[in-house]
Design a protein around this motif. Sequence first.
Motif, PDB file in Angstrom:
ATOM      1  N   ALA A 130      14.942   8.536 -10.141  1.00 54.14           N
ATOM      2  CA  ALA A 130      14.113   7.895  -9.122  1.00 54.14           C
ATOM      3  C   ALA A 130      12.734   7.605  -9.684  1.00 54.14           C
ATOM      4  N   SER A 131      12.053   6.644  -9.085  1.00 52.88           N
ATOM      5  CA  SER A 131      10.668   6.325  -9.427  1.00 52.88           C
ATOM      6  C   SER A 131       9.790   6.646  -8.238  1.00 52.88           C
ATOM      7  N   MET A 132       8.559   7.027  -8.503  1.00 53.09           N
ATOM      8  CA  MET A 132       7.625   7.372  -7.458  1.00 53.09           C
ATOM      9  C   MET A 132       6.823   6.138  -7.058  1.00 53.09           C
ATOM     10  N   ILE A 133       6.705   5.932  -5.744  1.00 52.54           N
ATOM     11  CA  ILE A 133       5.778   4.927  -5.227  1.00 52.54           C
ATOM     12  C   ILE A 133       4.997   5.565  -4.092  1.00 52.54           C
ATOM     13  N   VAL A 134       3.918   4.917  -3.693  1.00 55.75           N
ATOM     14  CA  VAL A 134       3.064   5.416  -2.635  1.00 55.75           C
ATOM     15  C   VAL A 134       3.164   4.472  -1.459  1.00 55.75           C
ATOM     16  N   PHE A 135       3.483   5.031  -0.277  1.00 52.97           N
ATOM     17  CA  PHE A 135       3.487   4.247   0.962  1.00 52.97           C
ATOM     18  C   PHE A 135       2.274   4.665   1.787  1.00 52.97           C
ATOM     19  N   TRP A 136       1.566   3.684   2.279  1.00 51.13           N
ATOM     20  CA  TRP A 136       0.418   3.983   3.131  1.00 51.13           C
ATOM     21  C   TRP A 136       0.275   2.883   4.156  1.00 51.13           C
ATOM     22  N   LYS A 137      -0.339   3.224   5.267  1.00 49.02           N
ATOM     23  CA  LYS A 137      -0.682   2.226   6.285  1.00 49.02           C
ATOM     24  C   LYS A 137      -1.839   2.754   7.112  1.00 49.02           C
ATOM     25  N   PHE A 138      -2.579   1.838   7.699  1.00 45.84           N
ATOM     26  CA  PHE A 138      -3.680   2.207   8.565  1.00 45.84           C
ATOM     27  C   PHE A 138      -3.117   2.668   9.907  1.00 45.84           C
ATOM     28  N   SER A 146       2.060  -3.016  -4.426  1.00 47.26           N
ATOM     29  CA  SER A 146       0.605  -2.928  -4.567  1.00 47.26           C
ATOM     30  C   SER A 146       0.242  -2.600  -6.012  1.00 47.26           C
ATOM     31  N   LEU A 147      -1.021  -2.758  -6.339  1.00 43.38           N
ATOM     32  CA  LEU A 147      -1.471  -2.482  -7.706  1.00 43.38           C
ATOM     33  C   LEU A 147      -1.213  -1.031  -8.109  1.00 43.38           C
ATOM     34  N   LEU A 148      -1.454  -0.089  -7.191  1.00 42.41           N
ATOM     35  CA  LEU A 148      -1.195   1.319  -7.510  1.00 42.41           C
ATOM     36  C   LEU A 148       0.284   1.532  -7.817  1.00 42.41           C
ATOM     37  N   ASN A 149       1.156   0.961  -7.007  1.00 47.63           N
ATOM     38  CA  ASN A 149       2.594   1.124  -7.250  1.00 47.63           C
ATOM     39  C   ASN A 149       3.038   0.392  -8.514  1.00 47.63           C
ATOM     40  N   GLN A 150       2.414  -0.723  -8.847  1.00 46.27           N
ATOM     41  CA  GLN A 150       2.714  -1.399 -10.110  1.00 46.27           C
ATOM     42  C   GLN A 150       2.406  -0.460 -11.272  1.00 46.27           C
ATOM     43  N   MET A 151       1.265   0.269 -11.162  1.00 40.93           N
ATOM     44  CA  MET A 151       0.887   1.216 -12.214  1.00 40.93           C
ATOM     45  C   MET A 151       1.884   2.371 -12.282  1.00 40.93           C
ATOM     46  N   LEU A 152       2.285   2.902 -11.138  1.00 42.31           N
ATOM     47  CA  LEU A 152       3.197   4.039 -11.114  1.00 42.31           C
ATOM     48  C   LEU A 152       4.589   3.673 -11.619  1.00 42.31           C
ATOM     49  N   LEU A 153       5.071   2.487 -11.268  1.00 39.57           N
ATOM     50  CA  LEU A 153       6.400   2.069 -11.710  1.00 39.57           C
ATOM     51  C   LEU A 153       6.410   1.723 -13.191  1.00 39.57           C
TER      52      LEU A 153
END
Length: 88
Positions: free
Chosen positions: A77-85, A45-52
């Motif tokens: 390690a790299s931080m990413i965000v996992f989310w789901k509805f 996702s765009l947020l994870n692209q920014m974080l990586l």
Amino acid sequence: MRLCQTDVTDRIGAQLEQGVIPWHKPWIISGKGCAISHSTGKPYSLLNQMLLGRAGEYATFKQIQAAGGRVRKGEKASMIVFWKFMES
């Protein structure tokens, strides 16, 4: 490890302090030059692209082990965000 909102805010704040504006589009979502999930082959996702922060294929430690690989000593390690509805 549980990610909290302050972790993401701190990460983006650190980039701003370095003179990087993380929401400027340094990535390309459809095509080469983006961060891709090893397990799905899809761009993050765009947020994870920014974080990586850089392009490449990203995998978990367990995914590397399952494929018969090894993680080099000293790698971080790299931080990413996992989310789901979720339905309530």
